[in-house]
Design a protein around this motif. Structure first.
Motif, short mmCIF file in Angstrom:
data_model
loop_
_atom_site.label_atom_id
_atom_site.label_comp_id
_atom_site.label_asym_id
_atom_site.label_seq_id
_atom_site.Cartn_x
_atom_site.Cartn_y
_atom_site.Cartn_z
N SER A 3 0.82 -1.20 0.00
CA SER A 3 0.00 0.00 0.00
C SER A 3 0.86 1.26 0.00
CB SER A 3 -0.91 0.01 1.23
OG SER A 3 -0.11 0.24 2.37
N PHE A 4 0.19 2.37 -0.23
CA PHE A 4 0.90 3.64 -0.26
C PHE A 4 1.47 3.99 1.12
CE2 PHE A 4 1.19 8.31 -0.32
CZ PHE A 4 1.99 8.46 -1.44
N GLU A 6 3.09 2.11 3.02
CA GLU A 6 4.47 1.59 3.09
C GLU A 6 5.45 2.57 2.43
OE1 GLU A 6 5.04 -2.64 2.15
OE2 GLU A 6 2.87 -2.84 2.42
N ILE A 7 4.98 3.15 1.33
CA ILE A 7 5.82 4.14 0.63
C ILE A 7 6.03 5.35 1.53
CG2 ILE A 7 5.87 5.76 -1.32
CD1 ILE A 7 4.52 3.57 -3.01
N GLU A 8 4.95 5.79 2.16
CA GLU A 8 5.06 6.94 3.07
C GLU A 8 6.04 6.65 4.21
OE1 GLU A 8 0.83 7.43 3.91
OE2 GLU A 8 0.99 9.50 3.20
N LEU A 10 8.49 4.56 4.16
CA LEU A 10 9.83 4.51 3.60
C LEU A 10 10.39 5.92 3.38
CD1 LEU A 10 12.10 2.70 2.46
CD2 LEU A 10 10.94 2.76 0.25
N TRP A 11 9.54 6.80 2.85
CA TRP A 11 9.97 8.18 2.59
C TRP A 11 10.44 8.86 3.89
CZ3 TRP A 11 10.55 10.91 -1.94
CH2 TRP A 11 10.74 12.30 -1.81
N LEU B 105 12.29 3.37 -4.66
CA LEU B 105 11.22 4.37 -4.60
C LEU B 105 11.54 5.54 -5.52
CD1 LEU B 105 8.65 5.61 -3.40
CD2 LEU B 105 9.99 6.33 -1.42
N LEU B 124 4.41 13.38 0.12
CA LEU B 124 5.23 12.56 1.03
C LEU B 124 5.93 13.40 2.09
CD1 LEU B 124 6.66 10.13 -1.66
CD2 LEU B 124 5.21 9.45 0.25
N THR B 155 2.26 3.40 -6.32
CA THR B 155 2.23 2.13 -5.57
C THR B 155 2.43 0.95 -6.52
OG1 THR B 155 0.66 3.18 -4.08
CG2 THR B 155 0.87 0.80 -3.89
N PHE B 159 5.84 -1.39 -6.31
CA PHE B 159 5.76 -2.80 -5.91
C PHE B 159 5.97 -3.76 -7.09
CE2 PHE B 159 3.72 -0.71 -2.29
CZ PHE B 159 4.48 -1.26 -1.27
#
Lengths: 199, 162
Positions: A3-4, A6-8, A10-11, B105, B124, B155, B159
């Protein structure tokens, strides 16, 4: 689940690379500069103390051989010349102002570093060589012609050789390494200053 | 505003954030630093003219966004593909799992178009939607639609490489 979020997450882990802070860098560079110049000034002072000592010895004792006087004059010249070069370095460091244009300062510091390396390697080699010739001339009368037994003479010679080896092979190397490291650190700090928006 | 102290405060407060946004945009550390510096040079030059019509941060982000977009539009400054890989060029063996994911990323962000890259970088960075909308001069409604689409797109891209 991908999901997003997880990206957040990570950022958030990304660390912005430390940004150069001119005041902090100047402070560190100033400290390194002061340490090097203090070391040089102590060295010059100690070396120059040799001159009155030589005068005292030369005027107090009546040497029979010219070689003793020649040795002392050569020692004095050696010390004066080396002190002169070190004084040049000291004066350079004294007038350095880290608030000036880092590009110009870097050029001058690289030149200083080259001179420092030359003096601590080739310059130092000639200094030690000539100083040893001077000592040899001086010791000719003081030790060799002196009314002492052969074992005593040999012992004095051994002590002298041992001290020279320790001084040139060990102490000098450590001291130079430290000094060069500090100058390298100053150069690096000036390079960081170039990137700082405050500079 | 307009004095050196104010600028130093602004720089301390926003530089890391601007750097990360530029990094998200360029995926090139050196170029990101250049963009960040250019942003703050502009801030310094125009600080006295800042009237406070918008928030300081919005004004600053707008300068950063315009700096990035301006460079993108200059053909000579288009980032070559090889440079996108600059982090991979470093010793991969030393990269931790976290660093690899971060590079992944950045790569995924790179696949978005330039405006989307800036939008998602600001999202972000947790910059508020009204502020992003004001920075980009678009309506908040429009922005929300875009963000929803970009999030899905990113996303998927991120992924798919894992």
């Amino acid at each position: 689940m991908n999901s997003f979020n997880e990206i957040e997450a990570l950022w958030k882990k990304i660390e912005a690379r430390p940004l150069p802070d001119a005041t902090q860098i100047i402070g560190k560079a100033q400290k390194n500069k002061n340490q090097v110049s203090r070391k040089i000034s102590v060295q010059i002072f100690c070396m120059l103390l040799v001159i009155p000592a030589l005068f005292y010895v030369g005027l107090t004792f009546q040497f029979q051989y010219w070689s003793s006087y020649a040795g002392m004059i050569l020692m004095a010249l050696c010390v004066l010349l080396f002190s002169y070069f070190r004084l040049q370095q000291y004066l350079f460091l004294k007038q350095v102002d880290f608030s000036e244009d880092p590009y110009e300062l870097l050029k001058r510091f690289k030149k200083f570093y080259a001179h420092q390396q030359w003096l601590n390697t080739k310059g130092s080699f000639w200094y030690v060589l000539i100083l040893n010739i001077a000592f040899a001339l001086y010791f000719y009368e003081v030790v060799y012609k002196a009314p002492t037994t052969m074992p005593v003479k040999i012992m004095i010679l051994m002590i002298y050789i041992a001290w020279m080896l320790i001084a040139t092979r060990w102490i000098k190397k450590i001291s130079n390494k430290k000094e060069h490291k500090k100058t390298q650190a100053i150069i690096k700090q000036i390079q960081q200053l170039q990137q700082s928006p405050d500079s | 505003m307009g004095n050196k102290e104010s600028f130093a405060e602004i720089y301390q407060q926003y530089a890391p954030q601007v750097l990360r946004i530029c990094m998200g945009y360029t995926n090139n550390a050196e170029q990101a630093k250049d963009f960040m510096q250019e942003t703050f040079i502009k801030v310094w030059q125009h600080l006295e003219n800042f009237r406070g019509a918008s928030k300081m941060s919005t004004w600053l982000y707008r300068i950063a966004v315009n700096t990035c977009l301006h460079h993108w539009r200059l053909p000579k400054n288009k980032i070559p593909e090889t440079l996108h890989e600059n982090f991979d060029a470093a010793d991969n063996s030393e990269h931790s799992e976290k660093e690899k994911n971060i590079q992944q990323l950045y790569k995924a962000i790179q696949q978005l178009n330039e405006t989307d890259r800036l939008i998602i970088s600001m999202v972000l960075e947790e910059i508020s939607y009204p502020e992003i909308a004001e920075t980009l001069n678009i309506s908040e409604g429009n922005l929300r639609v875009k963000i929803h689409r970009i999030k899905q797109d990113l996303t998927k891209k991120f992924f798919s490489h894992e």
